[in-house]
Design a protein around this motif. Structure first.
Motif, PDB file in Angstrom:
ATOM      1  N   UNK A 171      17.951  -9.313  14.800  1.00  0.00           N
ATOM      2  CA  UNK A 171      17.913  -9.439  13.390  1.00  0.00           C
ATOM      3  C   UNK A 171      19.110  -9.988  13.112  1.00  0.00           C
ATOM      4  N   UNK A 172      19.924  -9.582  12.527  1.00  0.00           N
ATOM      5  CA  UNK A 172      20.982  -9.725  11.982  1.00  0.00           C
ATOM      6  C   UNK A 172      21.458  -9.312  10.337  1.00  0.00           C
ATOM      7  N   UNK A 173      20.435  -9.252  10.296  1.00  0.00           N
ATOM      8  CA  UNK A 173      20.289  -8.055   8.825  1.00  0.00           C
ATOM      9  C   UNK A 173      18.482  -7.364   8.846  1.00  0.00           C
ATOM     10  N   UNK A 174      18.693  -5.974   7.776  1.00  0.00           N
ATOM     11  CA  UNK A 174      17.933  -5.033   7.685  1.00  0.00           C
ATOM     12  C   UNK A 174      17.080  -4.844   6.586  1.00  0.00           C
ATOM     13  N   UNK A 175      16.233  -4.513   7.176  1.00  0.00           N
ATOM     14  CA  UNK A 175      15.442  -4.135   5.298  1.00  0.00           C
ATOM     15  C   UNK A 175      15.689  -2.602   5.162  1.00  0.00           C
ATOM     16  N   UNK A 176      15.960  -2.636   2.952  1.00  0.00           N
ATOM     17  CA  UNK A 176      16.334  -1.783   2.941  1.00  0.00           C
ATOM     18  C   UNK A 176      15.138  -0.880   2.047  1.00  0.00           C
ATOM     19  N   UNK A 177      14.543  -0.215   2.535  1.00  0.00           N
ATOM     20  CA  UNK A 177      13.349   0.644   2.255  1.00  0.00           C
ATOM     21  C   UNK A 177      13.967   1.143   0.672  1.00  0.00           C
ATOM     22  N   UNK A 178      12.999   0.909  -0.205  1.00  0.00           N
ATOM     23  CA  UNK A 178      13.118   0.985  -2.016  1.00  0.00           C
ATOM     24  C   UNK A 178      11.655   1.533  -2.551  1.00  0.00           C
ATOM     25  N   UNK A 179      10.993   1.153  -3.368  1.00  0.00           N
ATOM     26  CA  UNK A 179       9.803   1.604  -3.702  1.00  0.00           C
ATOM     27  C   UNK A 179       9.622   1.023  -5.065  1.00  0.00           C
ATOM     28  N   UNK A 180       8.550   1.318  -5.850  1.00  0.00           N
ATOM     29  CA  UNK A 180       7.867   0.427  -7.043  1.00  0.00           C
ATOM     30  C   UNK A 180       8.964   1.132  -8.307  1.00  0.00           C
ATOM     31  N   UNK A 181       9.673   1.415  -7.962  1.00  0.00           N
ATOM     32  CA  UNK A 181      10.240   2.364  -9.403  1.00  0.00           C
ATOM     33  C   UNK A 181      12.224   2.344  -8.922  1.00  0.00           C
ATOM     34  N   UNK A 227       0.768  -1.155   0.232  1.00  0.00           N
ATOM     35  CA  UNK A 227       0.585  -0.385   0.049  1.00  0.00           C
ATOM     36  C   UNK A 227       0.986   1.315  -0.076  1.00  0.00           C
ATOM     37  N   UNK A 228       1.745   1.260  -0.952  1.00  0.00           N
ATOM     38  CA  UNK A 228       2.706   1.957  -0.553  1.00  0.00           C
ATOM     39  C   UNK A 228       2.656   3.608  -0.890  1.00  0.00           C
ATOM     40  N   UNK A 229       1.769   3.514  -2.008  1.00  0.00           N
ATOM     41  CA  UNK A 229       1.604   5.011  -2.164  1.00  0.00           C
ATOM     42  C   UNK A 229       0.402   5.798  -1.200  1.00  0.00           C
ATOM     43  N   UNK A 230      -0.266   4.778  -0.913  1.00  0.00           N
ATOM     44  CA  UNK A 230      -1.948   5.545  -0.352  1.00  0.00           C
ATOM     45  C   UNK A 230      -0.778   5.873   1.560  1.00  0.00           C
ATOM     46  N   UNK A 231       0.004   5.103   1.755  1.00  0.00           N
ATOM     47  CA  UNK A 231       0.401   5.687   2.444  1.00  0.00           C
ATOM     48  C   UNK A 231       1.532   6.749   2.921  1.00  0.00           C
ATOM     49  N   UNK A 232       2.376   7.032   1.088  1.00  0.00           N
ATOM     50  CA  UNK A 232       3.064   7.982   1.571  1.00  0.00           C
ATOM     51  C   UNK A 232       1.363   9.321   1.328  1.00  0.00           C
ATOM     52  N   UNK A 233       0.687   8.978   0.273  1.00  0.00           N
ATOM     53  CA  UNK A 233      -0.494   9.910   0.341  1.00  0.00           C
ATOM     54  C   UNK A 233      -1.016  10.352   1.723  1.00  0.00           C
ATOM     55  N   UNK A 234      -1.334   9.592   2.381  1.00  0.00           N
ATOM     56  CA  UNK A 234      -1.885   9.816   4.130  1.00  0.00           C
ATOM     57  C   UNK A 234      -0.745  10.781   5.216  1.00  0.00           C
ATOM     58  N   UNK A 235       1.011  10.249   4.881  1.00  0.00           N
ATOM     59  CA  UNK A 235       1.752  10.270   5.399  1.00  0.00           C
ATOM     60  C   UNK A 235       2.700  11.152   4.971  1.00  0.00           C
ATOM     61  N   UNK A 236       2.369  11.706   3.684  1.00  0.00           N
ATOM     62  CA  UNK A 236       3.285  12.912   3.168  1.00  0.00           C
ATOM     63  C   UNK A 236       4.762  12.896   3.045  1.00  0.00           C
ATOM     64  N   UNK A 237       5.266  11.630   3.204  1.00  0.00           N
ATOM     65  CA  UNK A 237       7.178  11.636   3.653  1.00  0.00           C
ATOM     66  C   UNK A 237       7.266   9.908   2.571  1.00  0.00           C
ATOM     67  N   UNK A 238       7.743   9.781   2.101  1.00  0.00           N
ATOM     68  CA  UNK A 238       8.429   8.663   1.927  1.00  0.00           C
ATOM     69  C   UNK A 238       8.466   7.233   2.095  1.00  0.00           C
ATOM     70  N   UNK A 239       7.683   6.760   1.999  1.00  0.00           N
ATOM     71  CA  UNK A 239       7.908   4.993   2.921  1.00  0.00           C
ATOM     72  C   UNK A 239       9.068   4.005   2.777  1.00  0.00           C
TER      73      UNK A 239
END
Length: 187
Positions: A88-98, A58-70
């Motif tokens: 946990x010994x690893x991390x999540x790299x935040x990316x997007x649909x582009x 729901x990246x686009x909806x979340x970004x529209x609501x929160x006005x910041x990049x997910x």
């Protein structure tokens, strides 16, 4: 002790974490670790990474609501150096649909996995192996080349098909030439 070899359990943890935080029922995985949905016991070199690249469905909806990049939210809460990373010994790299260069119809062949959570069923979505490799052919870093070569050694790739899928992305001529040369070196 942290390891840089990812497992399907790591992918599931990442999906659960992002689904909970972003209040969604699905997460899209890109990058090397997306291959784990289709090939959980892939060779070590395919699974070697300190991160899992992902974004909420729901990246686009979340970004529209929160006005910041997910992606910034993901990197702050689950990224490198975060409490999540330390725990946990690893991390999540935040990316997007582009972020990844994928064929226009990649979702038609996407691989999915249902993950159970106390909130119900969640879904992990990833490009098929061939579309994941197409995205790697755009960059062709040494890490991408190692990934593709290891994949090809275990599961031979259809070179002509990959080049056709890559062409659908309309890459620069230099990207296409580099991909052709590299793929020719695998045979």
């Amino acid at each position: 002790m942290a390891t840089d070899v990812r497992t399907l359990a790591d992918v599931e943890r990442a999906v659960r974490s992002l689904c909970r935080h972003f209040r969604t029922d699905h997460v899209i995985l890109i990058g090397s670790q997306a291959a784990l949905l289709e090939w959980p016991d892939a060779p070590i070199i395919v699974r070697t990474s300190g991160e899992i690249d992902a974004y909420p469905g729901n990246i686009r909806e979340w970004e529209d609501r929160n006005r910041e990049p997910a992606s910034e939210e993901i990197n702050a809460l689950f990224g490198w150096g975060s409490t999540f990373h330390e725990q946990f010994g690893f991390y999540i790299d935040g990316v997007d649909d582009r972020t990844a260069k994928l064929p226009p119809d990649w979702r038609a062949e996407a691989v999915t996995r249902t993950i159970l959570d106390e909130a119900g069923e969640l879904t992990a979505v990833a490009p098929s192996a061939r579309d994941l490799i197409v995205s790697k052919l755009h960059r062709l870093t040494d890490k991408d080349k190692d990934f593709i070569a290891a994949f090809h050694a275990e599961r031979p790739l259809d070179i002509d098909d990959l080049l056709a899928r890559l062409a659908e992305c309309r890459p620069d001529a230099s990207v296409l030439a580099g991909a052709r040369a590299f793929l020719a070196s695998l045979t």
